[in-house]
Design a protein around this motif. Structure first.
Motif, PDB file in Angstrom:
ATOM      1  N   UNK A  77     -26.265  76.680  26.244  1.00 31.70           N
ATOM      2  CA  UNK A  77     -25.829  77.863  25.493  1.00 31.70           C
ATOM      3  C   UNK A  77     -24.742  78.593  26.273  1.00 31.70           C
ATOM      4  N   UNK A  78     -23.984  79.426  25.592  1.00 37.85           N
ATOM      5  CA  UNK A  78     -22.960  80.215  26.266  1.00 37.85           C
ATOM      6  C   UNK A  78     -23.580  81.218  27.239  1.00 37.85           C
ATOM      7  N   UNK A  79     -24.762  81.677  26.948  1.00 37.41           N
ATOM      8  CA  UNK A  79     -25.462  82.569  27.884  1.00 37.41           C
ATOM      9  C   UNK A  79     -25.727  81.845  29.207  1.00 37.41           C
ATOM     10  N   UNK A  80     -26.152  80.577  29.123  1.00 37.32           N
ATOM     11  CA  UNK A  80     -26.394  79.801  30.345  1.00 37.32           C
ATOM     12  C   UNK A  80     -25.093  79.454  31.059  1.00 37.32           C
ATOM     13  N   UNK A  81     -24.041  79.174  30.297  1.00 36.47           N
ATOM     14  CA  UNK A  81     -22.732  78.915  30.919  1.00 36.47           C
ATOM     15  C   UNK A  81     -22.302  80.127  31.735  1.00 36.47           C
ATOM     16  N   UNK A  82     -22.499  81.307  31.165  1.00 36.45           N
ATOM     17  CA  UNK A  82     -22.109  82.541  31.862  1.00 36.45           C
ATOM     18  C   UNK A  82     -22.878  82.694  33.172  1.00 36.45           C
ATOM     19  N   UNK A  83     -24.155  82.358  33.167  1.00 37.58           N
ATOM     20  CA  UNK A  83     -24.945  82.445  34.395  1.00 37.58           C
ATOM     21  C   UNK A  83     -24.491  81.406  35.414  1.00 37.58           C
ATOM     22  N   UNK A  84     -24.182  80.191  34.936  1.00 34.57           N
ATOM     23  CA  UNK A  84     -23.690  79.148  35.849  1.00 34.57           C
ATOM     24  C   UNK A  84     -22.392  79.613  36.511  1.00 34.57           C
ATOM     25  N   UNK A  85     -21.491  80.193  35.724  1.00 30.71           N
ATOM     26  CA  UNK A  85     -20.226  80.680  36.284  1.00 30.71           C
ATOM     27  C   UNK A  85     -20.460  81.796  37.302  1.00 30.71           C
ATOM     28  N   UNK A  86     -21.397  82.680  37.014  1.00 33.48           N
ATOM     29  CA  UNK A  86     -21.690  83.778  37.945  1.00 33.48           C
ATOM     30  C   UNK A  86     -22.268  83.256  39.261  1.00 33.48           C
ATOM     31  N   UNK A  87     -23.109  82.224  39.196  1.00 30.16           N
ATOM     32  CA  UNK A  87     -23.757  81.685  40.396  1.00 30.16           C
ATOM     33  C   UNK A  87     -22.829  80.758  41.197  1.00 30.16           C
ATOM     34  N   UNK A  88     -21.924  80.056  40.475  1.00 26.21           N
ATOM     35  CA  UNK A  88     -21.033  79.089  41.137  1.00 26.21           C
ATOM     36  C   UNK A  88     -19.598  79.351  40.658  1.00 26.21           C
ATOM     37  N   UNK A  89     -19.021  80.488  41.057  1.00 22.95           N
ATOM     38  CA  UNK A  89     -17.721  80.881  40.497  1.00 22.95           C
ATOM     39  C   UNK A  89     -16.548  80.047  40.970  1.00 22.95           C
ATOM     40  N   UNK A  90     -16.730  79.274  42.046  1.00 20.01           N
ATOM     41  CA  UNK A  90     -15.605  78.536  42.608  1.00 20.01           C
ATOM     42  C   UNK A  90     -15.523  77.093  42.135  1.00 20.01           C
ATOM     43  N   UNK A  91     -16.191  76.757  41.029  1.00 20.56           N
ATOM     44  CA  UNK A  91     -15.985  75.462  40.388  1.00 20.56           C
ATOM     45  C   UNK A  91     -15.579  75.730  38.937  1.00 20.56           C
ATOM     46  N   UNK A  92     -14.588  75.007  38.452  1.00 22.85           N
ATOM     47  CA  UNK A  92     -14.167  75.184  37.066  1.00 22.85           C
ATOM     48  C   UNK A  92     -15.227  74.630  36.120  1.00 22.85           C
ATOM     49  N   UNK A  93     -15.381  75.285  34.973  1.00 20.88           N
ATOM     50  CA  UNK A  93     -16.310  74.834  33.942  1.00 20.88           C
ATOM     51  C   UNK A  93     -15.520  74.491  32.676  1.00 20.88           C
ATOM     52  N   UNK A  94     -15.888  73.381  32.072  1.00 23.28           N
ATOM     53  CA  UNK A  94     -15.228  72.914  30.845  1.00 23.28           C
ATOM     54  C   UNK A  94     -16.284  72.742  29.761  1.00 23.28           C
ATOM     55  N   UNK A  95     -15.930  73.060  28.522  1.00 31.54           N
ATOM     56  CA  UNK A  95     -16.871  72.892  27.425  1.00 31.54           C
ATOM     57  C   UNK A  95     -16.183  72.413  26.166  1.00 31.54           C
ATOM     58  N   UNK A  96     -16.965  71.810  25.283  1.00 25.03           N
ATOM     59  CA  UNK A  96     -16.426  71.355  24.002  1.00 25.03           C
ATOM     60  C   UNK A  96     -16.302  72.533  23.036  1.00 25.03           C
ATOM     61  N   UNK A  97     -15.238  72.510  22.250  1.00 26.12           N
ATOM     62  CA  UNK A  97     -15.019  73.548  21.254  1.00 26.12           C
ATOM     63  C   UNK A  97     -15.007  73.004  19.833  1.00 26.12           C
ATOM     64  N   UNK A  98     -14.755  71.695  19.669  1.00 24.78           N
ATOM     65  CA  UNK A  98     -14.613  71.162  18.314  1.00 24.78           C
ATOM     66  C   UNK A  98     -14.820  69.640  18.314  1.00 24.78           C
ATOM     67  N   UNK A  99     -15.478  69.154  17.252  1.00 26.95           N
ATOM     68  CA  UNK A  99     -15.559  67.716  17.044  1.00 26.95           C
ATOM     69  C   UNK A  99     -16.962  67.200  16.804  1.00 26.95           C
ATOM     70  N   UNK A 100     -17.082  65.882  16.721  1.00 23.53           N
ATOM     71  CA  UNK A 100     -18.349  65.234  16.403  1.00 23.53           C
ATOM     72  C   UNK A 100     -19.377  65.471  17.509  1.00 23.53           C
ATOM     73  N   UNK A 101     -20.642  65.551  17.098  1.00 21.58           N
ATOM     74  CA  UNK A 101     -21.757  65.763  18.027  1.00 21.58           C
ATOM     75  C   UNK A 101     -22.613  64.502  18.079  1.00 21.58           C
ATOM     76  N   UNK A 102     -23.041  64.127  19.293  1.00 24.88           N
ATOM     77  CA  UNK A 102     -23.945  62.992  19.461  1.00 24.88           C
ATOM     78  C   UNK A 102     -25.381  63.497  19.445  1.00 24.88           C
ATOM     79  N   UNK A 103     -26.250  62.806  18.733  1.00 26.33           N
ATOM     80  CA  UNK A 103     -27.635  63.248  18.591  1.00 26.33           C
ATOM     81  C   UNK A 103     -28.431  63.069  19.887  1.00 26.33           C
ATOM     82  N   UNK A 104     -27.988  62.184  20.764  1.00 27.70           N
ATOM     83  CA  UNK A 104     -28.735  61.897  21.992  1.00 27.70           C
ATOM     84  C   UNK A 104     -28.419  62.912  23.084  1.00 27.70           C
ATOM     85  N   UNK A 105     -29.285  62.968  24.057  1.00 31.81           N
ATOM     86  CA  UNK A 105     -29.152  63.966  25.115  1.00 31.81           C
ATOM     87  C   UNK A 105     -27.866  63.756  25.895  1.00 31.81           C
ATOM     88  N   UNK A 106     -26.937  64.710  25.788  1.00 28.96           N
ATOM     89  CA  UNK A 106     -25.637  64.632  26.456  1.00 28.96           C
ATOM     90  C   UNK A 106     -24.939  63.298  26.207  1.00 28.96           C
TER      91      UNK A 106
END
Length: 412
Positions: A145-174
């Protein structure tokens, strides 16, 4: 507020060039091996170098996928490939497997590593692990979730984070799936780039040991598409994505068409620019949402971004896509003296039809076809032949590589 990277898919050289023309800052692509899209056109070693040179000449970036889960035999050619990617100057490699990660850190320590979404990073401790071991960017798991992304960024601010914004979703875990292996008796391994998209097949679900406990399944005489996810679209949540601390937003679709890549890239380029210019007054414009209906897609969902998905985030009745417009031509040039747009035909069109042109930079142009000529200037009533070059009397100048489209279905 930092500038967000717009990262687009490039399944071929043409798609890469269109992505850059329509506003991408970077593309991700694969070589002939080691990536998770084995049935895309992909890039030979020579084409990879050409792609890097093309991108760097325009101030753009190339990220190369090396994100299979390898078997022993896959590792034999890997060292030479990693060294080659470093030598031609790719900007980053995407890796999911810790063995490949370790080899890359040893062989090409100066080549930036992005941890693929297939590594299913869902918490700050995992992100810190990858950063401590040399990753410069971590791609978030689709389940975060975006809430968890925000916490990850706060805890580890010196690594870049990338996320998907658009497109097909896979039903399997990651995106880590064994269905292809099972249904093809091991011949098609989805974790080595050979997925047959079993999640789009027709199913009936029965769990005999849990009487009275039912999935919310809607089905007809053909069965149900219980694993068939809707497509992701986070355009309305763009301010939340910036606020979460992401550095790069990624469009899915290396197997998709030029029309898909160019249209989606332009929509998000305009949205990013609008938000960065005036974040307080940003809204997802209806014209952008309309553009995203014109491409081939399943109904849209917000995925895991702001709440848990429900039964409403699956498509139960069919596995086919929908779109409101067909891509029918590509503008190659415009003759100012004659007032003719020279168009390479991609689908049938004729006199009297109303069409539109999506330009890489300019506004949308609508036009009713009143004149078609061949290369000798002879009049035609239609463009019938694949990749036939014809002149259209469009009254205003069009940019090269504008896409010509025709509406085939009304907006729902």
């Amino acid at each position: 507020m930092g500038k967000m990277e717009l990262l687009a898919p490039a399944g071929s050289m043409d798609k890469m060039k269109m992505a850059f023309l329509y506003g991408a800052d970077a593309v991700y692509l694969g070589g002939k091996s080691f990536g998770l899209r084995a049935f895309s056109d992909n890039f030979s070693n020579e084409e990879l170098k050409e792609a890097v040179d093309y991108a760097h000449a325009r101030g753009k970036h190339i990220h190369v996928t090396v994100n299979i889960f390898p078997h022993n035999d896959d590792l034999k050619a890997l060292p030479d490939y990693l060294v080659y990617l470093r030598d031609i100057g790719v900007d980053a490699i995407l890796i999911a497997d810790p063995g490949i990660f370790a080899m890359a850190r040893q062989l090409v320590p100066d080549l930036p590593i992005h941890v693929s979404t297939q590594a299913n990073t869902t918490n700050w401790a995992s992100a810190k692990f990858w950063r401590d071991n040399g990753a410069s960017r971590v791609v978030m798991a689709r389940e975060v979730s975006l809430r968890d992304v925000k916490e990850i960024h706060a805890k580890v601010p010196d690594v870049e984070l990338e996320g998907f914004i658009h497109g097909a979703m896979c039903i399997s875990y990651s995106g880590r799936c064994l269905l292809s292996n099972y249904f093809t008796h091991g011949d098609r391994d989805s974790n080595r780039g050979e997925c047959v998209q079993c999640c789009r097949f027709k199913y009936n679900v029965v769990e005999e040991k849990r009487p009275g406990q039912y999935f919310p399944v809607v089905e007809d005489e053909r069965g149900t598409y219980i694993f068939n996810s809707k497509d992701l679209c986070l355009l309305p949540y763009l301010p939340d994505l910036y606020d979460a601390g992401l550095s790069s937003l990624k469009i899915e679709g290396r197997m998709k068409s030029i029309h898909y890549v160019a249209t989606v890239t332009k929509v998000y380029r305009q949205a990013f620019d609008a938000y960065e210019a005036d974040p307080e007054h940003f809204t997802a414009r209806q014209e952008w949402l309309d553009e995203l209906e014109k491409i081939s897609h399943r109904p849209y969902t917000k995925g895991f971004s702001v709440s848990r998905p429900t039964a409403a985030d699956q498509v139960y009745g069919q596995s086919s896509n929908t779109q409101t417009h067909d891509f029918i031509g590509l503008v190659k040039s415009y003759d100012d003296e004659k007032g003719l747009a020279w168009v390479e035909q991609r689908n049938y069109f004729k006199l009297g039809q109303t069409v539109e042109f999506l330009q890489p930079k300019g506004h949308l142009v609508r036009y009713t076809i009143d004149r078609i000529v061949d290369e000798e200037g002879q009049p035609l009533d239609a463009a019938r032949h694949a990749q036939q070059l014809v002149g259209l009397a469009v009254p205003e100048r069009l940019e090269p590589y504008s896409m010509m489209r025709r509406q085939v279905k009304a907006h729902v």
